[in-house]
Design a protein around this motif. Structure first.
Motif, PDB file in Angstrom:
ATOM      1  N   ILE A   1      38.966  58.996  45.803  1.00 42.27           N
ATOM      2  CA  ILE A   1      39.123  58.395  43.945  1.00 42.27           C
ATOM      3  C   ILE A   1      40.150  57.895  43.808  1.00 42.27           C
ATOM      4  O   ILE A   1      40.536  57.025  42.854  1.00 42.27           O
ATOM      5  N   SER A   2      41.644  57.796  45.086  1.00 42.07           N
ATOM      6  CA  SER A   2      42.349  57.329  44.769  1.00 42.07           C
ATOM      7  C   SER A   2      42.345  55.822  44.603  1.00 42.07           C
ATOM      8  O   SER A   2      42.634  55.386  43.719  1.00 42.07           O
ATOM      9  N   ASN A   3      41.159  55.360  45.692  1.00 44.38           N
ATOM     10  CA  ASN A   3      40.817  53.498  45.637  1.00 44.38           C
ATOM     11  C   ASN A   3      40.556  53.244  44.569  1.00 44.38           C
ATOM     12  O   ASN A   3      40.033  51.669  44.214  1.00 44.38           O
ATOM     13  N   LEU A   4      39.028  53.949  44.226  1.00 37.71           N
ATOM     14  CA  LEU A   4      38.220  53.574  43.234  1.00 37.71           C
ATOM     15  C   LEU A   4      38.992  53.416  41.743  1.00 37.71           C
ATOM     16  O   LEU A   4      39.056  52.612  40.606  1.00 37.71           O
ATOM     17  N   VAL A   5      40.499  54.395  41.836  1.00 39.41           N
ATOM     18  CA  VAL A   5      41.241  53.477  40.868  1.00 39.41           C
ATOM     19  C   VAL A   5      41.713  52.776  40.250  1.00 39.41           C
ATOM     20  O   VAL A   5      41.924  52.016  40.140  1.00 39.41           O
ATOM     21  N   ILE A   6      42.760  52.129  41.759  1.00 43.58           N
ATOM     22  CA  ILE A   6      43.235  51.071  41.827  1.00 43.58           C
ATOM     23  C   ILE A   6      42.289  50.273  41.641  1.00 43.58           C
ATOM     24  O   ILE A   6      42.889  49.150  41.122  1.00 43.58           O
ATOM     25  N   PHE A   7      40.927  50.206  42.133  1.00 47.00           N
ATOM     26  CA  PHE A   7      40.010  48.936  41.718  1.00 47.00           C
ATOM     27  C   PHE A   7      39.342  49.036  40.394  1.00 47.00           C
ATOM     28  O   PHE A   7      39.162  48.110  40.177  1.00 47.00           O
ATOM     29  N   LEU A   8      39.446  49.868  39.658  1.00 47.95           N
ATOM     30  CA  LEU A   8      39.381  50.121  38.276  1.00 47.95           C
ATOM     31  C   LEU A   8      40.084  49.211  37.740  1.00 47.95           C
ATOM     32  O   LEU A   8      40.102  48.373  36.507  1.00 47.95           O
ATOM     33  N   ILE A   9      41.362  49.881  37.825  1.00 56.32           N
ATOM     34  CA  ILE A   9      42.924  49.114  37.543  1.00 56.32           C
ATOM     35  C   ILE A   9      42.875  46.919  37.264  1.00 56.32           C
ATOM     36  O   ILE A   9      43.416  46.606  36.573  1.00 56.32           O
ATOM     37  N   MET A  10      42.744  47.147  38.883  1.00 55.01           N
ATOM     38  CA  MET A  10      42.814  45.911  39.430  1.00 55.01           C
ATOM     39  C   MET A  10      41.534  45.575  37.996  1.00 55.01           C
ATOM     40  O   MET A  10      41.325  43.804  38.292  1.00 55.01           O
ATOM     41  N   VAL A  11      40.631  45.442  38.100  1.00 53.59           N
ATOM     42  CA  VAL A  11      39.059  45.256  37.760  1.00 53.59           C
ATOM     43  C   VAL A  11      39.838  45.257  35.890  1.00 53.59           C
ATOM     44  O   VAL A  11      39.793  43.981  35.540  1.00 53.59           O
ATOM     45  N   VAL A  12      40.735  46.211  35.036  1.00 53.32           N
ATOM     46  CA  VAL A  12      40.918  45.516  34.091  1.00 53.32           C
ATOM     47  C   VAL A  12      42.027  44.502  33.148  1.00 53.32           C
ATOM     48  O   VAL A  12      42.311  43.807  32.689  1.00 53.32           O
ATOM     49  N   VAL A  13      43.129  44.049  34.740  1.00 55.43           N
ATOM     50  CA  VAL A  13      43.641  43.454  34.772  1.00 55.43           C
ATOM     51  C   VAL A  13      43.007  42.370  34.952  1.00 55.43           C
ATOM     52  O   VAL A  13      44.200  41.433  33.868  1.00 55.43           O
ATOM     53  N   TYR A  14      42.325  42.070  35.992  1.00 53.27           N
ATOM     54  CA  TYR A  14      41.971  40.504  36.268  1.00 53.27           C
ATOM     55  C   TYR A  14      41.156  39.929  35.377  1.00 53.27           C
ATOM     56  O   TYR A  14      41.023  38.666  35.234  1.00 53.27           O
ATOM     57  N   THR A  15      40.448  41.559  34.592  1.00 53.06           N
ATOM     58  CA  THR A  15      39.919  41.227  33.299  1.00 53.06           C
ATOM     59  C   THR A  15      40.235  40.261  31.880  1.00 53.06           C
ATOM     60  O   THR A  15      39.792  39.548  31.426  1.00 53.06           O
ATOM     61  N   HIS A  16      41.017  41.102  32.125  1.00 56.99           N
ATOM     62  CA  HIS A  16      42.327  40.444  31.317  1.00 56.99           C
ATOM     63  C   HIS A  16      42.612  39.164  30.885  1.00 56.99           C
ATOM     64  O   HIS A  16      43.057  38.280  30.313  1.00 56.99           O
ATOM     65  N   ILE A  17      43.520  38.479  32.573  1.00 58.67           N
ATOM     66  CA  ILE A  17      43.479  37.184  32.454  1.00 58.67           C
ATOM     67  C   ILE A  17      42.424  36.311  32.202  1.00 58.67           C
ATOM     68  O   ILE A  17      42.608  35.068  31.701  1.00 58.67           O
ATOM     69  N   PHE A  18      40.879  36.599  33.076  1.00 57.45           N
ATOM     70  CA  PHE A  18      40.672  35.892  32.676  1.00 57.45           C
ATOM     71  C   PHE A  18      40.346  35.487  31.323  1.00 57.45           C
ATOM     72  O   PHE A  18      39.918  34.357  31.233  1.00 57.45           O
ATOM     73  N   ILE A  19      39.969  37.177  30.202  1.00 55.54           N
ATOM     74  CA  ILE A  19      39.367  36.380  29.071  1.00 55.54           C
ATOM     75  C   ILE A  19      40.851  35.754  28.730  1.00 55.54           C
ATOM     76  O   ILE A  19      40.195  34.360  27.381  1.00 55.54           O
ATOM     77  N   TYR A  20      42.056  35.734  28.410  1.00 54.89           N
ATOM     78  CA  TYR A  20      42.993  35.212  28.507  1.00 54.89           C
ATOM     79  C   TYR A  20      42.870  33.477  28.637  1.00 54.89           C
ATOM     80  O   TYR A  20      43.732  32.463  27.653  1.00 54.89           O
ATOM     81  N   VAL A  21      42.400  33.519  29.391  1.00 52.30           N
ATOM     82  CA  VAL A  21      42.538  32.510  30.522  1.00 52.30           C
ATOM     83  C   VAL A  21      41.746  31.028  29.390  1.00 52.30           C
ATOM     84  O   VAL A  21      41.255  29.806  29.069  1.00 52.30           O
ATOM     85  N   LYS A  22      40.522  31.939  29.328  1.00 48.70           N
ATOM     86  CA  LYS A  22      38.948  31.275  28.868  1.00 48.70           C
ATOM     87  C   LYS A  22      39.445  31.256  27.176  1.00 48.70           C
ATOM     88  O   LYS A  22      39.484  30.089  26.839  1.00 48.70           O
ATOM     89  N   ARG A  23      40.150  31.627  26.504  1.00 54.68           N
ATOM     90  CA  ARG A  23      40.702  31.950  25.544  1.00 54.68           C
ATOM     91  C   ARG A  23      41.914  30.563  25.298  1.00 54.68           C
ATOM     92  O   ARG A  23      41.654  29.733  24.286  1.00 54.68           O
TER      93      ARG A  23
END
Length: 344
Positions: free
Chosen positions: A192-214
């Protein structure tokens, strides 16, 4: 009062968990060990190359590269841990003492945890630099050192906890199937700890992806839009996609299998895929070196210089240093173009 089985053999706990413990080398065991050792050697060499490049090239003496060096160190440690496992698996498992078995598992848990937490730290650092339009973060060397120290303390704590109490030597009914000396509750917590870290990474990189695209969409409407900036943004989007894809493919299967085992799923045949999901997680240590380093032009140039060290000075493989004029540097810096680590 509970009865503990500290004087029992490893075989006793494997029989308790109904995990097969062979006394001879099967074809499957030989193939797994051969493949595992091959992957381990490649992981060791590639990450050692990354660390060497960061040490000898002064252009890499910045926070992001210190984190990359620490990631390479964690992956190097993961390669050593996995190699240790390969030399103490198969029929050799039955010969291990309880202490050696715990060392074998703790090395793996510590190294893999350090690698995952490093990936999270790099994701957060990239988020900060992209959104502030900086070439490098303003994090001081002291703060980077403290962050790296915290990463390893966290990894050591998670890796050593089972050896110092969070096991099932005193509660056989709570033993895991995949790791017969570990408590299922620990596997659940770790997954669960690793999955939480994975979820945070997804949120962070998704935010970067959206920002770069815009950002690309807005900038493309202006005639002053620098083509090198667009190239950098596209490269960054590609890298983000590769990072998430590699992480999902390499880590998710193992974490799901660990979680199923920790939750005590009786109908899930976790032992059938145990070795393969662990190998897949180890392969991520190789992919990290490629994604975070080999896509960096300056890093590739340093690699060639290291690998061609014995080559004659006039060899065609001697790297050429390209100098940017003052105007280019000013323009690229003003536009937020990442001239060194744009692809990270």
């Amino acid at each position: 009062m509970r009865h503990c089985f500290y004087n029992e053999t490893v075989g006793f706990f494997y029989n308790n968990s109904r995990k097969e413990l062979t006394t001879y080398w099967r074809t499957k065991d030989v193939l797994v060990v051969a493949l595992g050792l091959t992957v381990s050697v490649i992981v060791l060499l590639t990450n050692l190359l990354v660390i060497t490049a960061i040490v000898i090239n002064r252009r890499f003496h910045y926070p992001i590269y210190y984190l990359l060096g620490n990631l390479a160190a964690a992956d190097l440690f993961a390669g050593i841990a996995y190699m240790f496992l390969m030399f103490h698996t198969g029929p050799r498992t039955a010969e291990l003492s309880l202490k050696t078995w715990f060392i074998r598992q703790s090395l793996l848990d510590t190294s893999l945890t350090a690698s995952v937490v490093n990936l999270l730290a790099i994701a957060v650092e990239r988020h900060q630099t992209v959104f502030t339009m900086q070439l490098h973060s303003k994090m001081s060397n002291q703060r980077v050192t403290i962050l790296i120290f915290c990463i390893w303390v966290t990894a050591l704590l998670l890796g050593l906890i089972p050896s110092y109490g969070w096991h099932c030597l005193c509660a056989l009914d709570k033993c895991s199937s995949m790791a017969p000396l570990y408590s299922r509750s620990y596997l659940t917590f770790w997954a669960i700890s690793n999955l939480v870290i994975f979820l945070i990474m997804v949120v962070v990189y998704t935010h970067i992806f959206i920002y770069v695209k815009r950002k690309m969409t807005r900038m493309s409407k202006h005639t002053s839009f620098h083509p090198r900036y667009k190239e950098t943004m596209i490269s960054l989007v590609k890298t983000v996609t590769i990072i998430l894809s590699a992480f999902v493919i390499c880590w998710t299967p193992g974490q799901v299998v660990l979680l199923l085992d920790g939750l005590g799923c009786k109908s899930c045949n976790v032992l059938a895929v145990e070795k393969y999901v662990l190998l897949l997680a180890e392969i991520n240590s190789l992919i990290n070196a490629i994604v975070y380093s080999y896509r960096d032009t300056e890093m590739r140039s340093t690699f060639r210089r290291i690998l061609c060290f014995p080559c004659p000075r006039n060899s065609k493989y001697t790297p050429t240093v390209v100098k940017l004029n003052t105007t280019d540097r000013g323009t690229l810096s003003h536009n937020g173009h990442f001239t060194v680590d744009s692809s990270i």
